[in-house]
Scaffold this motif. Sequence first.
Motif, mmCIF file in Angstrom:
data_model
loop_
_atom_site.group_PDB
_atom_site.id
_atom_site.type_symbol
_atom_site.label_atom_id
_atom_site.label_comp_id
_atom_site.label_asym_id
_atom_site.label_seq_id
_atom_site.Cartn_x
_atom_site.Cartn_y
_atom_site.Cartn_z
ATOM 1 N N MET A 80 38.271 32.067 36.708
ATOM 2 C CA MET A 80 36.977 32.699 36.594
ATOM 3 C C MET A 80 37.207 34.196 36.393
ATOM 4 N N ARG A 81 36.221 34.842 35.807
ATOM 5 C CA ARG A 81 36.304 36.288 35.611
ATOM 6 C C ARG A 81 35.212 36.967 36.421
ATOM 7 N N GLY A 82 35.448 38.234 36.723
ATOM 8 C CA GLY A 82 34.473 38.991 37.486
ATOM 9 C C GLY A 82 34.832 40.463 37.516
ATOM 10 N N GLN A 83 34.167 41.163 38.440
ATOM 11 C CA GLN A 83 34.367 42.611 38.554
ATOM 12 C C GLN A 83 34.487 42.975 40.024
ATOM 13 N N VAL A 84 35.413 43.890 40.329
ATOM 14 C CA VAL A 84 35.621 44.333 41.707
ATOM 15 C C VAL A 84 34.431 45.197 42.120
ATOM 16 N N LEU A 85 33.776 44.795 43.216
ATOM 17 C CA LEU A 85 32.620 45.536 43.718
ATOM 18 C C LEU A 85 33.013 46.657 44.669
ATOM 19 N N GLY A 86 34.010 46.394 45.488
ATOM 20 C CA GLY A 86 34.410 47.398 46.471
ATOM 21 C C GLY A 86 35.725 47.030 47.115
ATOM 22 N N VAL A 87 36.418 48.051 47.606
ATOM 23 C CA VAL A 87 37.704 47.869 48.260
ATOM 24 C C VAL A 87 37.756 48.790 49.463
ATOM 25 N N ASP A 88 38.110 48.260 50.606
ATOM 26 C CA ASP A 88 38.312 49.080 51.799
ATOM 27 C C ASP A 88 39.689 49.719 51.681
ATOM 28 N N ARG A 89 39.735 51.040 51.676
ATOM 29 C CA ARG A 89 41.016 51.738 51.467
ATOM 30 C C ARG A 89 41.986 51.544 52.619
ATOM 31 N N THR A 90 41.468 51.300 53.785
ATOM 32 C CA THR A 90 42.336 51.137 54.940
ATOM 33 C C THR A 90 42.975 49.755 54.974
ATOM 34 N N SER A 91 42.146 48.717 54.882
ATOM 35 C CA SER A 91 42.654 47.349 55.007
ATOM 36 C C SER A 91 43.061 46.737 53.674
ATOM 37 N N GLY A 92 42.518 47.241 52.554
ATOM 38 C CA GLY A 92 42.808 46.672 51.250
ATOM 39 C C GLY A 92 41.953 45.460 50.913
ATOM 40 N N GLU A 93 41.049 45.090 51.814
ATOM 41 C CA GLU A 93 40.167 43.956 51.572
ATOM 42 C C GLU A 93 38.965 44.399 50.751
ATOM 43 N N GLY A 94 38.361 43.456 50.030
ATOM 44 C CA GLY A 94 37.212 43.817 49.222
ATOM 45 C C GLY A 94 36.455 42.618 48.710
ATOM 46 N N GLN A 95 35.565 42.867 47.743
ATOM 47 C CA GLN A 95 34.742 41.814 47.165
ATOM 48 C C GLN A 95 34.738 41.894 45.652
ATOM 49 N N ILE A 96 34.608 40.724 45.052
ATOM 50 C CA ILE A 96 34.509 40.592 43.607
ATOM 51 C C ILE A 96 33.205 39.872 43.295
ATOM 52 N N SER A 97 32.516 40.349 42.286
ATOM 53 C CA SER A 97 31.329 39.658 41.787
ATOM 54 C C SER A 97 31.770 38.778 40.627
ATOM 55 N N GLY A 98 31.652 37.459 40.809
ATOM 56 C CA GLY A 98 32.066 36.533 39.762
ATOM 57 C C GLY A 98 31.004 36.383 38.693
ATOM 58 N N GLU A 99 31.417 35.916 37.519
ATOM 59 C CA GLU A 99 30.476 35.692 36.431
ATOM 60 C C GLU A 99 29.466 34.599 36.763
ATOM 61 N N ASP A 100 29.773 33.794 37.786
ATOM 62 C CA ASP A 100 28.851 32.738 38.195
ATOM 63 C C ASP A 100 27.741 33.252 39.112
ATOM 64 N N GLY A 101 27.759 34.565 39.403
ATOM 65 C CA GLY A 101 26.726 35.158 40.248
ATOM 66 C C GLY A 101 27.060 35.169 41.733
ATOM 67 N N HIS A 102 28.178 34.608 42.130
ATOM 68 C CA HIS A 102 28.589 34.592 43.534
ATOM 69 C C HIS A 102 29.565 35.731 43.814
ATOM 70 N N ARG A 103 29.665 36.068 45.090
ATOM 71 C CA ARG A 103 30.621 37.094 45.516
ATOM 72 C C ARG A 103 31.775 36.434 46.240
ATOM 73 N N TYR A 104 32.955 36.962 45.988
ATOM 74 C CA TYR A 104 34.165 36.422 46.570
ATOM 75 C C TYR A 104 34.936 37.530 47.265
#
Length: 150
Positions: free
Chosen positions: A1-25
């Motif tokens: 699947m393809r998507g776009q990075v929404l945000g990244v926590d600089r401390t932990s390196g964790e974040g979220q991606i918005s997928g083309e299917d409309g869900h967040r991962y």
Amino acid sequence: MRGQVLGVDRTSGEGQISGEDGHRYSFRPGDWSGDKGPAVGARVDFATEGARALRIFRLPDSDTASVAHRPVAANDRNKYVAALLAFFLGTLGIHRFYLGRNGTGVLMIVISITFVGLIVTGLWALIDTVRYLIMSDAEFEHRYARRYAG
């Protein structure tokens, strides 16, 4: 699947991606493959497992896309509020404190103690008022946006 990075926590390196299917991962630093890590706005290709993104790769066009499509951070300071403060309370430097220029704000208060100082800070505040009003929104944003350490 393809998507776009929404945000990244600089401390932990964790974040979220918005997928083309409309869900967040969500993702963790170990989920990234390849030599380039996450960047806000980067286009990515990834596998999913539930609500988690795995084996994430940045797409080749993501370097230019992340810069071109990066949302502009909202400025919590307004040039019209700054101009009004400068016009009405400018001799005390209140507009300078509002814009985060505390050093010149204190300087204006100290100068205002004398009659001559009031004239000087009055002219200074009038010039600031006019400057804020004729300054473009982009220039105001560039000069006075609050910079968050992260």
